[in-house]
Scaffold this active site. Sequence first.
Site, PDB file in Angstrom:
ATOM      1  N   ASP A  19      -2.974   4.716  -2.272  1.00 15.59           N
ATOM      2  CA  ASP A  19      -3.995   5.308  -1.407  1.00 15.59           C
ATOM      3  C   ASP A  19      -4.401   6.712  -1.875  1.00 15.59           C
ATOM      4  O   ASP A  19      -3.535   7.570  -2.084  1.00 15.59           O
ATOM      5  CB  ASP A  19      -3.405   5.385   0.012  1.00 15.59           C
ATOM      6  CG  ASP A  19      -4.428   5.703   1.070  1.00 15.59           C
ATOM      7  OD1 ASP A  19      -5.310   4.864   1.296  1.00 15.59           O
ATOM      8  OD2 ASP A  19      -4.335   6.782   1.686  1.00 15.59           O
TER       9      ASP A  19
ATOM     10  N   GLU B  14      -6.306   4.092  -5.845  1.00 16.25           N
ATOM     11  CA  GLU B  14      -7.584   4.334  -5.164  1.00 16.25           C
ATOM     12  C   GLU B  14      -8.013   5.760  -5.463  1.00 16.25           C
ATOM     13  O   GLU B  14      -7.262   6.701  -5.180  1.00 16.25           O
ATOM     14  CB  GLU B  14      -7.449   4.131  -3.650  1.00 16.25           C
ATOM     15  CG  GLU B  14      -8.802   4.194  -2.960  1.00 16.25           C
ATOM     16  CD  GLU B  14      -8.752   4.696  -1.517  1.00 16.25           C
ATOM     17  OE1 GLU B  14      -9.699   4.434  -0.773  1.00 16.25           O
ATOM     18  OE2 GLU B  14      -7.782   5.367  -1.144  1.00 16.25           O
TER      19      GLU B  14
ATOM     20  N   HIS C 147     -11.154  -2.692   3.385  1.00 16.19           N
ATOM     21  CA  HIS C 147     -11.116  -2.382   4.809  1.00 16.19           C
ATOM     22  C   HIS C 147     -11.919  -1.130   5.171  1.00 16.19           C
ATOM     23  O   HIS C 147     -11.974  -0.757   6.344  1.00 16.19           O
ATOM     24  CB  HIS C 147      -9.657  -2.209   5.240  1.00 16.19           C
ATOM     25  CG  HIS C 147      -9.014  -1.060   4.517  1.00 16.19           C
ATOM     26  ND1 HIS C 147      -8.751  -1.078   3.160  1.00 16.19           N
ATOM     27  CD2 HIS C 147      -8.624   0.158   4.951  1.00 16.19           C
ATOM     28  CE1 HIS C 147      -8.228   0.071   2.806  1.00 16.19           C
ATOM     29  NE2 HIS C 147      -8.131   0.850   3.869  1.00 16.19           N
ATOM     30  N   ASP C 148     -12.498  -0.467   4.182  1.00 22.02           N
ATOM     31  CA  ASP C 148     -13.282   0.751   4.428  1.00 22.02           C
ATOM     32  C   ASP C 148     -14.786   0.542   4.254  1.00 22.02           C
ATOM     33  O   ASP C 148     -15.565   1.465   4.517  1.00 22.02           O
ATOM     34  CB  ASP C 148     -12.862   1.867   3.459  1.00 22.02           C
ATOM     35  CG  ASP C 148     -11.426   2.317   3.653  1.00 22.02           C
ATOM     36  OD1 ASP C 148     -10.927   2.252   4.793  1.00 22.02           O
ATOM     37  OD2 ASP C 148     -10.798   2.741   2.653  1.00 22.02           O
TER      38      ASP C 148
ATOM     39  N   ASP D 264       0.854  -1.178   0.000  1.00 24.78           N
ATOM     40  CA  ASP D 264       0.000   0.000   0.000  1.00 24.78           C
ATOM     41  C   ASP D 264       0.898   1.240   0.000  1.00 24.78           C
ATOM     42  O   ASP D 264       1.756   1.387   0.870  1.00 24.78           O
ATOM     43  CB  ASP D 264      -0.883  -0.013   1.263  1.00 24.78           C
ATOM     44  CG  ASP D 264      -2.290   0.487   1.001  1.00 24.78           C
ATOM     45  OD1 ASP D 264      -2.416   1.579   0.415  1.00 24.78           O
ATOM     46  OD2 ASP D 264      -3.242  -0.208   1.387  1.00 24.78           O
TER      47      ASP D 264
HETATM   48  C1  GLC Z   1      -7.920   5.504   2.021  1.00 22.24           C
HETATM   49  C2  GLC Z   1      -7.814   4.283   2.898  1.00 22.24           C
HETATM   50  C3  GLC Z   1      -8.455   4.582   4.215  1.00 22.24           C
HETATM   51  C4  GLC Z   1      -7.707   5.723   4.850  1.00 22.24           C
HETATM   52  C5  GLC Z   1      -7.623   6.928   3.930  1.00 22.24           C
HETATM   53  C6  GLC Z   1      -6.569   7.876   4.390  1.00 22.24           C
HETATM   54  O1  GLC Z   1      -9.236   5.802   1.711  1.00 22.24           O
HETATM   55  O2  GLC Z   1      -8.371   3.173   2.247  1.00 22.24           O
HETATM   56  O3  GLC Z   1      -8.470   3.464   5.060  1.00 22.24           O
HETATM   57  O4  GLC Z   1      -8.332   6.093   6.044  1.00 22.24           O
HETATM   58  O5  GLC Z   1      -7.275   6.588   2.616  1.00 22.24           O
HETATM   59  O6  GLC Z   1      -5.298   7.319   4.199  1.00 22.24           O
END
Ligand code: GLC
Length: 584
Positions: free
Chosen positions: A209, A267, A339-340, A101
């Site tokens: 991320d 992402e 995980h979100d 990640d």
């Molecule tokens: C992304 C991650 C999340 C995190 C955010 C800030 O959305 O998936 O878990 O809180 O970024 O890093």
Amino acid sequence: MSSSQASWWQSAVVYQIYPRSFCDANGDGIGDLPGILSRLDYLAHLGVDVLWLSPMFPSPQDDAGYDISDYTDVDPVFGTLADLDLLLAEAHRRGMKLVLDLVVNHTSDEHPWFLESRGSRDAEKRDWYWWRGPRDSMAAGAPGAEPTNWASAFSGSAWQFDEASGEYYLHLFSRKQPDLNWENPQVRAAVYRMMRWWLDRGVDGFRMDVINMISKDPRLPDGVVGSSGFGDGSPFYICGPRIHEFLQEMYAQVFAGRDAQLLTVGEMPGVTVEQARLFTDPDRHEVDMVFQFEHVQIDHGVDKFHPRPFRLLDLKASFGRWQAGLAEIGWNSLYWNNHDQPRVVSRFGDDSDRYRVRSATMLGTVLHLHRGTPYVYQGEELGMTNGVFCTIADFRDIESLNYYAAALAGAGSGAPDDTAVLAALRRMGRDNARTPMQWTAGPHAGFSSAEPWIAVNPNHRTINAEAEYADPASVYSHYRRLIALRHEHPIVALGSFTMLLPHHEQVYAFTRQLDGEQWLVLGNFGAADVAVPLPDAADWAAAELLLSNYPTAPQDAPAELGLRAWECRIYRRAAPAGVSSATG
Ligand code: GLC
Ligand code: CA
């Protein structure tokens, strides 16, 4: 793209591991790298091609590791760099790749870069982050003096006042996650250097991320004020002015020459289909694929904690648009969970004893048969459900805790009623995804020998890997079949996609086609029996049934197709003459 030019990741399945909740080897209640190592044979048996690890870097853990204080080491809670090297070697030995990640929109406020930056107004790294004085001629630190009206994703202002220097720093996420200033070429060079360091060590790519937030409009304009009282700054940092330039530069500096073996996925909250086509056009050299958010926001109201009922029509319209939009150029990633997100069987399926297995297998089938690369989030392959959270003390996630505090702060004096807030957190909170992986029916679900950092779901007594592993009727076995299907039949990865029955409220139906072969995929999003009103239903009913989630063959009247509760089916036939077989 013809199948001879196909990239390996088009026929791959990625498995996401959230290290904190996967498997605890040293008995401190927190998952770790040796724990993952001990489960590699399980993952190889499932058949996945790539493992993506959520962050295992040194971190104060304010946002469960997405706040990194050292990019080139392993947090002692998860193990050592040597553990990571071993995990990498052992994954490779089993034919699996390992992706890390990459969290570079922000660092932890305890990262040495930020410590140096906050040292003084003329610190050498001051400009590595977004420092600004108070707005207009207001007194620094006064209420409303923040440089912009932007909200943080985790409630409150996106600006934190720093007493010592009298300025504010930007944090789109928590106060302990200051945003890096990508306008500064030294920042970019430092990030690229770090990425090359990991690739040289043997890792096979990155999940990036919130990568579409790294380019901010440097004027930092105020946003339109919403119900929270804060402004929406996202137009000024989602796919900002230099985002494509930055990703192309990253490609040139990090991936060029070795990208064929790697996987990169960005992402990208708020990304549109049109933007995604640019990001994933192979000729532009940005990323292989993106995580878009449309389908996991279709049950959101004004925000995620004001959810609205799920409507299948919205889901089909959304996926249909993404399939069509990336048919010729670009590539989709496919996911229900990470995980979100709350667990998909609890969200779009039915997690009751009666229908959990059927709805989880139906959802998996529909997703994996789309054109794109599927991602399986740990426990999804077991049909794991949302967690059980009684009071606010059961939650761990900063997003939920901050939201709760903000929601109750407005409630005035007296004992506040938190019923509605807790209900929303139970339904949509990120902790639903973070309960320990359910390995066995035994103590702590076989996740740990000690009390885990977050409560195990009591349903591990029936829902667990040990029970499902050898059971052909389990969710696990069904996911295994879906993964094998993709590996055996190029049509799953590369066939063209055609949505059918877009206005049907209960049936999800589409075809795939490649080289004279056509598949029909059907899913019943409900418990009631339903007829599938396709004009050529009789022909399909006579075709070969490749896969379903019922043990017995369907008993349709010969001339029609029907689906039982949460049933899914895949049929195969020769493509009718005259229907083209574009592969996109
Ligand atoms: C992304 C991650 C999340 C995190 C955010 C800030 O959305 O998936 O878990 O809180 O970024 O890093
Ligand atoms: Ca541990």
